[in-house]
Design a protein around this motif. Sequence first.
Motif, PDB file in Angstrom:
ATOM      1  N   ASP A 120     -11.673  -3.276  10.401  1.00 29.89           N
ATOM      2  CA  ASP A 120     -12.565  -2.239  10.934  1.00 29.89           C
ATOM      3  C   ASP A 120     -11.786  -1.261  11.800  1.00 29.89           C
ATOM      4  N   TRP A 121     -10.861  -1.782  12.599  1.00 35.83           N
ATOM      5  CA  TRP A 121     -10.036  -0.908  13.443  1.00 35.83           C
ATOM      6  C   TRP A 121      -9.180   0.009  12.579  1.00 35.83           C
ATOM      7  N   LEU A 122      -8.590  -0.550  11.514  1.00 34.24           N
ATOM      8  CA  LEU A 122      -7.752   0.253  10.618  1.00 34.24           C
ATOM      9  C   LEU A 122      -8.568   1.344   9.935  1.00 34.24           C
ATOM     10  N   ARG A 123      -9.763   1.016   9.521  1.00 31.64           N
ATOM     11  CA  ARG A 123     -10.609   2.029   8.871  1.00 31.64           C
ATOM     12  C   ARG A 123     -10.965   3.150   9.836  1.00 31.64           C
ATOM     13  N   ARG A 124     -11.136   2.809  11.101  1.00 30.38           N
ATOM     14  CA  ARG A 124     -11.405   3.861  12.089  1.00 30.38           C
ATOM     15  C   ARG A 124     -10.188   4.758  12.285  1.00 30.38           C
ATOM     16  N   GLN A 125      -9.007   4.235  11.945  1.00 33.27           N
ATOM     17  CA  GLN A 125      -7.783   5.038  12.041  1.00 33.27           C
ATOM     18  C   GLN A 125      -7.528   5.832  10.755  1.00 33.27           C
ATOM     19  N   GLY A 126      -8.465   5.762   9.816  1.00 37.11           N
ATOM     20  CA  GLY A 126      -8.336   6.545   8.598  1.00 37.11           C
ATOM     21  C   GLY A 126      -7.809   5.792   7.391  1.00 37.11           C
ATOM     22  N   TRP A 127      -7.622   4.484   7.495  1.00 34.55           N
ATOM     23  CA  TRP A 127      -7.131   3.696   6.370  1.00 34.55           C
ATOM     24  C   TRP A 127      -8.270   3.307   5.431  1.00 34.55           C
ATOM     25  N   VAL A 128      -7.975   3.262   4.148  1.00 31.02           N
ATOM     26  CA  VAL A 128      -8.835   2.629   3.156  1.00 31.02           C
ATOM     27  C   VAL A 128      -8.202   1.280   2.842  1.00 31.02           C
ATOM     28  N   ILE A 129      -8.919   0.212   3.148  1.00 29.89           N
ATOM     29  CA  ILE A 129      -8.386  -1.147   2.973  1.00 29.89           C
ATOM     30  C   ILE A 129      -9.252  -1.892   1.968  1.00 29.89           C
ATOM     31  N   VAL A 130      -8.629  -2.479   0.952  1.00 26.82           N
ATOM     32  CA  VAL A 130      -9.360  -3.365   0.045  1.00 26.82           C
ATOM     33  C   VAL A 130      -8.766  -4.760   0.187  1.00 26.82           C
ATOM     34  N   ALA A 131      -9.619  -5.736   0.349  1.00 25.30           N
ATOM     35  CA  ALA A 131      -9.200  -7.138   0.490  1.00 25.30           C
ATOM     36  C   ALA A 131      -9.721  -7.909  -0.712  1.00 25.30           C
ATOM     37  N   LEU A 132      -8.833  -8.613  -1.383  1.00 21.18           N
ATOM     38  CA  LEU A 132      -9.202  -9.319  -2.607  1.00 21.18           C
ATOM     39  C   LEU A 132      -9.012 -10.813  -2.440  1.00 21.18           C
ATOM     40  N   ARG A 133      -9.979 -11.568  -2.940  1.00 17.26           N
ATOM     41  CA  ARG A 133      -9.914 -13.021  -2.923  1.00 17.26           C
ATOM     42  C   ARG A 133      -9.329 -13.520  -4.252  1.00 17.26           C
TER      43      ARG A 133
ATOM     44  N   GLY B  27       0.804  -1.209   0.000  1.00 13.30           N
ATOM     45  CA  GLY B  27       0.000   0.000   0.000  1.00 13.30           C
ATOM     46  C   GLY B  27       0.837   1.258   0.000  1.00 13.30           C
ATOM     47  N   LEU B  28       0.173   2.374   0.255  1.00 14.97           N
ATOM     48  CA  LEU B  28       0.773   3.698   0.284  1.00 14.97           C
ATOM     49  C   LEU B  28       0.546   4.282   1.673  1.00 14.97           C
ATOM     50  N   GLU B  29       1.586   4.307   2.477  1.00 16.40           N
ATOM     51  CA  GLU B  29       1.446   4.749   3.862  1.00 16.40           C
ATOM     52  C   GLU B  29       0.975   6.195   3.974  1.00 16.40           C
ATOM     53  N   ASP B  30       1.546   7.086   3.147  1.00 16.50           N
ATOM     54  CA  ASP B  30       1.187   8.493   3.276  1.00 16.50           C
ATOM     55  C   ASP B  30      -0.270   8.742   2.947  1.00 16.50           C
ATOM     56  N   LEU B  31      -0.845   7.899   2.109  1.00 17.31           N
ATOM     57  CA  LEU B  31      -2.248   8.025   1.729  1.00 17.31           C
ATOM     58  C   LEU B  31      -3.158   7.160   2.595  1.00 17.31           C
ATOM     59  N   ARG B  32      -2.562   6.310   3.402  1.00 13.43           N
ATOM     60  CA  ARG B  32      -3.316   5.344   4.218  1.00 13.43           C
ATOM     61  C   ARG B  32      -4.258   4.503   3.348  1.00 13.43           C
ATOM     62  N   PHE B  33      -3.676   3.966   2.288  1.00 17.40           N
ATOM     63  CA  PHE B  33      -4.398   3.075   1.389  1.00 17.40           C
ATOM     64  C   PHE B  33      -3.603   1.781   1.268  1.00 17.40           C
TER      65      PHE B  33
ATOM     66  N   ALA C 158      -9.811  10.892  -2.100  1.00 14.18           N
ATOM     67  CA  ALA C 158     -10.937  11.749  -1.742  1.00 14.18           C
ATOM     68  C   ALA C 158     -10.880  12.184  -0.279  1.00 14.18           C
ATOM     69  N   ARG C 159     -10.266  11.359   0.546  1.00 11.34           N
ATOM     70  CA  ARG C 159     -10.112  11.712   1.960  1.00 11.34           C
ATOM     71  C   ARG C 159      -8.982  12.705   2.169  1.00 11.34           C
ATOM     72  N   ARG C 160      -8.131  12.833   1.144  1.00 13.78           N
ATOM     73  CA  ARG C 160      -6.998  13.751   1.219  1.00 13.78           C
ATOM     74  C   ARG C 160      -7.087  14.719   0.051  1.00 13.78           C
ATOM     75  N   PRO C 161      -7.918  15.754   0.159  1.00 11.85           N
ATOM     76  CA  PRO C 161      -8.159  16.648  -0.981  1.00 11.85           C
ATOM     77  C   PRO C 161      -6.886  17.241  -1.566  1.00 11.85           C
ATOM     78  N   GLY C 162      -5.825  17.353  -0.759  1.00 14.22           N
ATOM     79  CA  GLY C 162      -4.597  17.957  -1.253  1.00 14.22           C
ATOM     80  C   GLY C 162      -3.721  17.008  -2.041  1.00 14.22           C
ATOM     81  N   ALA C 163      -4.056  15.722  -2.044  1.00 11.71           N
ATOM     82  CA  ALA C 163      -3.209  14.745  -2.735  1.00 11.71           C
ATOM     83  C   ALA C 163      -3.307  14.927  -4.243  1.00 11.71           C
TER      84      ALA C 163
END
Length: 305
Positions: free
Chosen positions: A250-263, A221-227, A287-292
């Motif tokens: 769920d805990w990570l999303r509450r910390q501001g992360w966007v997480i996608v899990a793929l099967r 992922g991208l740490e600075d973007l929390r993705f 979208a969560r980081r308008p300045g990005a």
Amino acid sequence: MASEVGLSREALSKLTFGGALRRPLESVYVEADTPDSLELRCRMLALVLPDDCFVCDRTAAWLHAGDRALAPNEHLSIPAISCFRPSASGRLRNALADSGEREIRAGDLTTVNGIPVTTPLRTAVDLGRLQKTRDLRLHGMDTMLHLGQFTHQRLLTQVPRFNRRRGVVLLRVLAPLADAGAASFGESALRLRWYDAGLPPPRTQIPIEIEGRVHYYLDLGLEDLRFAAEYDGEEWHGPDRQIHDDERRDWLRRQGWVIVALRRSQVFGQQQDAERILRDGYAAALARRPGAVSADMSPTRRSVR
């Protein structure tokens, strides 16, 4: 050897099917509960390897790295041994071997418990240019890099040596993407889909700290973007792990992360849609980081293809 103690081929097949034996190599059997080890792999190969040959490609990767080098379900069908001779020595012809002739230098070979085998570096280059699919090529290089016996830069310096050789065009594209952080075939393939989607280069194995201690790692992922994206393979993310995975994410999303899990079905096959999922997740994180600033995806996409 089996016939000497009264075991026919039919009996061996029944014992293997019943789970008493396993067959790591064609025509080589061990008790199912025998622990895997480098010594065991060498002893098995020594039974079937001709004196004037060396082990290379997928068999060399398995010898160096064990089952980590295998693709999903590869243990269910025993591949032929990749067993080659130096140039001008002739091809080995039997049902056990995937064989041929290959130009080899002294520094390309090492000996592992008496077995001549291509070094991890030469194995990485051969896997990166000679395997059938992009996924297998990248996974092979990732696996050899993970051993820690050579650097990524050292791998890149080997690529020009194989100019005009089979597979070098795609090797030039994939070698820069190799990463020691991939922990499985699925993670290597997912990272390739990430690049196919045109996203910025990711970090693998992102550590997640809680109160100053690392509790787990995100696949890439991208740490600075929390993705981040994770590959949920069946072996480590089955139904028994679903609740734990959901709670963690769920805990990570509450910390501001966007997480996608793929099967598996989302990463492999004609119906896979990993690139769309990854692009959507990346857009949501932006979208969560308008300045990005969004990356220019076109050049990356073309280069990986």
